[in-house]
Structure formats: structure tokens, C-alpha cells
Design a protein around this motif. Structure first.
Motif, short mmCIF file in Angstrom:
data_model
loop_
_atom_site.label_atom_id
_atom_site.label_comp_id
_atom_site.label_asym_id
_atom_site.label_seq_id
_atom_site.Cartn_x
_atom_site.Cartn_y
_atom_site.Cartn_z
N LYS A 1 0.85 -1.19 0.00
CA LYS A 1 0.00 0.00 0.00
C LYS A 1 0.88 1.23 0.00
CE LYS A 1 -2.54 -0.54 3.87
NZ LYS A 1 -2.10 -1.52 4.89
N GLN A 2 0.25 2.37 -0.29
CA GLN A 2 0.99 3.63 -0.33
C GLN A 2 0.27 4.68 0.50
OE1 GLN A 2 1.28 4.55 -4.58
NE2 GLN A 2 3.41 3.94 -4.54
N VAL A 3 1.06 5.69 0.93
CA VAL A 3 0.48 6.83 1.65
C VAL A 3 0.61 8.09 0.80
CG1 VAL A 3 0.87 5.93 3.98
CG2 VAL A 3 2.64 7.28 2.89
N ASP A 4 -0.36 8.97 0.98
CA ASP A 4 -0.34 10.28 0.33
C ASP A 4 0.53 11.20 1.20
OD1 ASP A 4 -1.05 13.07 -0.05
OD2 ASP A 4 -2.74 12.38 -1.27
N PRO A 5 1.68 11.66 0.69
CA PRO A 5 2.61 12.42 1.54
C PRO A 5 2.02 13.70 2.10
CG PRO A 5 3.58 12.01 -0.65
CD PRO A 5 2.17 11.49 -0.68
N GLU A 6 1.17 14.38 1.32
CA GLU A 6 0.59 15.65 1.80
C GLU A 6 -0.38 15.40 2.95
OE1 GLU A 6 -1.02 18.18 -1.20
OE2 GLU A 6 0.77 18.03 -2.47
N ILE A 7 -1.25 14.41 2.78
CA ILE A 7 -2.20 14.10 3.86
C ILE A 7 -1.44 13.59 5.08
CG2 ILE A 7 -4.16 12.64 4.55
CD1 ILE A 7 -5.10 12.74 1.63
N LEU A 8 -0.41 12.77 4.84
CA LEU A 8 0.38 12.24 5.95
C LEU A 8 1.04 13.36 6.75
CD1 LEU A 8 1.55 9.81 7.49
CD2 LEU A 8 3.48 9.84 5.89
N ALA A 9 1.57 14.36 6.07
CA ALA A 9 2.22 15.48 6.76
C ALA A 9 1.24 16.17 7.71
CB ALA A 9 2.77 16.48 5.74
N ASP A 10 0.00 16.32 7.26
CA ASP A 10 -1.04 16.95 8.10
C ASP A 10 -1.41 16.03 9.27
OD1 ASP A 10 -3.09 19.06 8.54
OD2 ASP A 10 -4.46 17.37 8.17
N VAL A 11 -1.50 14.73 8.98
CA VAL A 11 -1.83 13.75 10.01
C VAL A 11 -0.77 13.77 11.12
CG1 VAL A 11 -1.82 11.23 10.41
CG2 VAL A 11 -3.24 12.20 8.59
N VAL A 12 0.50 13.78 10.72
CA VAL A 12 1.59 13.78 11.69
C VAL A 12 1.62 15.08 12.48
CG1 VAL A 12 4.11 13.75 11.94
CG2 VAL A 12 2.99 12.13 10.39
N ALA A 13 1.45 16.20 11.77
CA ALA A 13 1.51 17.52 12.41
C ALA A 13 0.41 17.69 13.45
CB ALA A 13 1.42 18.62 11.36
N ASN A 14 -0.74 17.07 13.19
CA ASN A 14 -1.90 17.28 14.07
C ASN A 14 -2.24 16.07 14.94
OD1 ASN A 14 -2.87 20.05 13.29
ND2 ASN A 14 -2.81 19.07 11.28
N GLY A 15 -1.36 15.06 14.92
CA GLY A 15 -1.59 13.89 15.77
C GLY A 15 -2.89 13.17 15.49
N VAL A 16 -3.25 13.08 14.21
CA VAL A 16 -4.52 12.45 13.84
C VAL A 16 -4.40 10.93 14.01
CG1 VAL A 16 -6.19 12.11 11.96
CG2 VAL A 16 -5.01 14.31 12.21
N PRO A 17 -5.35 10.28 14.68
CA PRO A 17 -5.30 8.83 14.82
C PRO A 17 -5.47 8.13 13.48
CG PRO A 17 -6.86 9.82 16.37
CD PRO A 17 -6.48 10.89 15.41
N PHE A 18 -5.10 6.85 13.45
CA PHE A 18 -5.07 6.12 12.19
C PHE A 18 -6.45 6.01 11.53
CE2 PHE A 18 -5.15 2.04 9.81
CZ PHE A 18 -4.29 2.42 8.80
N GLY A 19 -7.47 5.68 12.29
CA GLY A 19 -8.81 5.53 11.71
C GLY A 19 -9.28 6.79 10.98
N PRO A 20 -9.30 7.94 11.66
CA PRO A 20 -9.66 9.19 10.97
C PRO A 20 -8.71 9.55 9.83
CG PRO A 20 -9.83 9.48 13.34
CD PRO A 20 -9.22 8.13 13.12
N ALA A 21 -7.42 9.18 9.95
CA ALA A 21 -6.47 9.46 8.87
C ALA A 21 -6.86 8.68 7.61
CB ALA A 21 -5.05 9.08 9.30
N VAL A 22 -7.30 7.43 7.78
CA VAL A 22 -7.75 6.64 6.64
C VAL A 22 -8.96 7.29 5.99
CG1 VAL A 22 -8.84 4.44 6.00
CG2 VAL A 22 -6.77 4.46 7.38
N GLN A 23 -9.88 7.80 6.82
CA GLN A 23 -11.06 8.47 6.27
C GLN A 23 -10.68 9.73 5.49
OE1 GLN A 23 -14.31 8.88 9.11
NE2 GLN A 23 -13.75 6.93 10.07
N ARG A 24 -9.56 10.32 5.82
CA ARG A 24 -9.06 11.49 5.07
C ARG A 24 -8.36 11.09 3.78
NH1 ARG A 24 -6.40 15.92 9.19
NH2 ARG A 24 -8.02 15.86 10.81
#
Length: 300
Positions: A218-241
Motif C-alpha cells: 500500500k501507499q500513503v499520500d505524503p501531503e495528507i500524511l504530513a497533516d496527520v503527523v503535524a496534528n496527531g490524527v489517529p489512524f482511523g480518521p487518517a484513513v477516512q481522510r
């Protein structure tokens, strides 16, 4: 010219159809998953959450055979870092899944450590870092699991580093591998989760190649990941993003990963897992078709 990746056996999983739970009204029915995974061009599948697919081996064999499919692995969730007190409950779950996995002719059991953050509510339920004693419980428990699963069921366990678990980052993965016996415990390298947690899949394959027993692609979207990491978003909501994206739109590039895996000189399953729970029922099939086409273009 693309190198033929003749040691790589490509498949997909219920996860690529938005399936995270044995039963959930937001998930596609299992019959539709089986129909569509075959239609998309995959020959191998995983069982997914125990109870999503039929658990009667004779019935499941009939269903997969009719569609030209075969099973590569079952999956279990564990919390062995909590020590011997959880062994019996863990083994009860493992036994059910291992029995069905063996009955389907598969040889692998994918073992996912428990989450320290609740996947639905995002509540932090345990510290993200283990104590030394908990690490000892985790590594010793996994070795015992590997030994007993092999002795009783003839299966190999492959431990799956996963976001929001205690085996996630490069540091944690290497610590886990260095502390466990390679004869008992191998790794299921999930390229998306490892990138999500900052790891380099090619480097891991090149450094710990003898411990790589199975792949999830699988792959991650680097832009969305940067936001997820910066804001401490949990994995479940990150997947929904949409943090896990359709290849080849994200990272890591899969061709170098597959080439490195081919270079190990062993037969490896590479099972596509496109996390997208929940999702519209018509979304997975076109993504799965395109992903299969892309992997063929890489030689797999």
C-alpha cells in the motif's frame, strides 16, 4: 524493460474493499468481495477479519474454488505485551483463525499488535511507548506464539508493524526483530504502514531480508500524511481522510520494493491492502482493477 518478479505472488484482501470488521452495515457483503476480487484479476486473498468470510471450511473452499481464488493467510490481533495473563484469551482467538487458515491450505498467520489508541474513538488507551518489561513480554510472547502455531497448525507467523501500535517506527521494528528468534518470528512488511511511521521499506528489506516473510502493498499520500503527523490524527480518521492512496500516486514507490523483495530469492506473497474504511460500495472494484494493472506493469 521490466524485470519479471517471478518470486512474488500478488493478491488482495477484504481491506481493499473497505472491510475492517466481521460484520458492519457499511461494508460490502462477502459474496460481492469474492466476486469482485476475482474480477479484478487477483488469484490470492486473505481471510480478513474472522467471521467476515464463511468460517465453515467446506463452504469457504467451495466459494473460493468457484471463483478461481486461493487463500494466502489469516489474521489475528494480539496484546502480548500485557504478559502471560492474556495468553489464554489470545490463544482462543488464534486457534480459531489458525484452524480455518490451515484448512484453506494457507501457510501464514498475520499477527497485528494491539493499538494503543482506540481506532474508532481515537482515545489513547495505553502509553505509546512500552516499558522494558512490556517489551520482554511482547517479544517472548511472539516467540511462544510462533512456536505453538507452527507445532499445532503447521503455520508461520508474520508480525505486522502497524500505525498506532507498539511496533510501528523503524526504531521499534528493528528493536523487535533484534530481540526475537528469526526461526520463530518473521515480519509482514506493510509498505504503507511503514512509510506512515517514517520507515524505508527498501532499506528494511536490504538490512533484514532474512526476516521478511510476507508483504502488504500500500501507499500513503505524503501531503495528507504530513497533516496527520503535524496534528496527531489517529489512524482511523487518517484513513477516512485518504491517507492511504491508490498506487502509484503515493509513497513508497512499489517497483523498487518489489525488486528488492525479488532479490531475496524466496517466494513471497505481496497482498494489496488499500485501507479505505468506510467507503462507497462501488469504489473498490475500479481501484482494484487499476492497481492490478499497475502491478503487472512492474512485472508482478
Amino acid at each position: 524493460m521490466t524485470t519479471a518478479l517471478d518470486r512474488i505472488r500478488v493478491g488482495s484482501a477484504p481491506d481493499s474493499w473497505g472491510v475492517w470488521f466481521p460484520d458492519d452495515p457499511r461494508q460490502v457483503p462477502w459474496e460481492r468481495f469474492l466476486d469482485e476480487v476475482a474480477e479484478a484479476g487477483y488469484a490470492w486473498i486473505e481471510l480478513g477479519p474472522y467471521g467476515y468470510l464463511p468460517t465453515d471450511p467446506a463452504r469457504l473452499t467451495d466459494e473460493v474454488d468457484r471463483r478461481g481464488l486461493r487463500v494466502s493467510a489469516g489474521t489475528v490481533f494480539t496484546s502480548l505485551h500485557r504478559g502471560p495473563a492474556v495468553w489464554d484469551a489470545t490463544w482462543e482467538q488464534v486457534g480459531r483463525v489458525a484452524e480455518l487458515t490451515r484448512a484453506m491450505g494457507a501457510r501464514h498467520l498475520v499477527v497485528i499488535p494491539s493499538f494503543w489508541r482506540d481506532d474508532r474513538t481515537a482515545e489513547i488507551v495505553e502509553p505509546p511507548e512500552l516499558t522494558g518489561e512490556q517489551w520482554a513480554h511482547l517479544t517472548g510472547g511472539m516467540e511462544r506464539l510462533g512456536r505453538e502455531v507452527r507445532e499445532r497448525y503447521g503455520l508461520d507467523i508474520v508480525v505486522h508493524p502497524h500505525a498506532d501500535t507498539h511496533i510501528d517506527t523503524e526504531e521499534h521494528v528493528e528493536r523487535f526483530l533484534d530481540a526475537t528468534d528469526g526461526d520463530l518470528v518473521d515480519l509482514c512488511l506493510d509498505t504503507g504502514h511503514y512509510a506512515y511511521c517514517g520507515g524505508d521499506s527498501v532499506k528494511l528489506i536490504e538490512t533484514y531480508g532474512e526476516r521478511i516473510g510476507y508483504l502488504h502493498l500500500k501507499q500513503v499520500d505524503p501531503e495528507i500524511l504530513a497533516d496527520v503527523v503535524a496534528n496527531g490524527v489517529p489512524f482511523g480518521p487518517a484513513v477516512q481522510r485518504g491517507v492511504m492512496c491508490e498506487p502509484p500516486k503515493g509513497v513508497p514507490a512499489l517497483e523498487p520494493v518489489l525488486t528488492a523483495a525479488q532479490g531475496l530469492g524466496v517466494d513471497l506473497f505481496a497482498i494489496v491492502e488499500q485501507d479505505m474504511y468506510p467507503c462507497e460500495p462501488d469504489r473498490p472494484l475500479p481501484v482494484a482493477r487499476r492497481t492490478r494493472r499497475f502491478l503487472r506493469s512492474c512485472g508482478a
